[in-house]
Enzyme design. Sequence first.
Site, mmCIF file in Angstrom:
data_model
loop_
_atom_site.group_PDB
_atom_site.id
_atom_site.type_symbol
_atom_site.label_atom_id
_atom_site.label_comp_id
_atom_site.label_asym_id
_atom_site.label_seq_id
_atom_site.Cartn_x
_atom_site.Cartn_y
_atom_site.Cartn_z
ATOM 1 N N CYS A 1 0.788 -1.284 0.159
ATOM 2 C CA CYS A 1 0.005 -0.074 0.169
ATOM 3 C C CYS A 1 0.853 1.148 0.033
ATOM 4 O O CYS A 1 1.444 1.460 -1.036
ATOM 5 C CB CYS A 1 -1.004 0.003 1.044
ATOM 6 N N HIS B 1 -3.805 -5.303 0.431
ATOM 7 C CA HIS B 1 -3.224 -5.405 1.730
ATOM 8 C C HIS B 1 -3.521 -6.972 2.160
ATOM 9 O O HIS B 1 -4.234 -7.548 2.774
ATOM 10 C CB HIS B 1 -4.196 -4.817 2.841
ATOM 11 N N GLU C 1 -1.645 -8.836 4.121
ATOM 12 C CA GLU C 1 -1.721 -9.184 5.465
ATOM 13 C C GLU C 1 -2.868 -9.534 6.225
ATOM 14 O O GLU C 1 -2.986 -10.218 7.257
ATOM 15 C CB GLU C 1 -0.680 -8.225 6.175
#
Length: 212
Positions: free
Chosen positions: A96, A190, A192
Amino acid sequence: MHKRVGVTYRDAAKVVPYEKALREVGIEPVRIRAGDSEPVEGLDGLLLTGGVDVNPRLFRQEPHEANDKPDDERDALEQRLLESALKQDLPVLAICRGMQLFNVVQGGTLTQHVEGHVQPGVVEAHPIGVEAGTRLAQAIGPGKHLVNSRHHQIVDQTAPGLRVSARSEEGYPEALEMDDRKFAVAVQWHPEDLVENHEEARRLFQAFADSL
């Protein structure tokens, strides 16, 4: 012995998902916050995380009214760490804001505000197309994927030496990479937040781990 990867951050609470994702693939995260003196030497790789907008003065533009307040200390820290990691050919994964800074540090620019492009949450939000023959394609497969996003800035001019390896349906760059490095991959979404339940997100972190 686990490989050690520097993880840049500002907010301690927000760095936790990145740490969990790294530990899922056997990497030991080492927190690096602006103001810390931890050098990239002694680490096996670098993860640039999300956060506030990169200061547009770094790419010679005046700030848009929708921008966050700049964090010049963090910008400077991450620029120094990224340049050092790339010089040593340490693996880099940028996420990001990390992708945006990756592009700016290499000489690219950003579009500072895109209306309606913020998509909060961790659900699969929009499709992207991954280019065949790229490191990203090796990690998660070429073609269409659904990813999650929460940002209002996008890459405009791609920096020299960087390759766009994925785009949104609108044509916006969704991933960048450097072909002449062991592993230097940046994504706009994202992963994660998805790694525990989405195999593709895990495979991206596993590819990062395998390159260490």
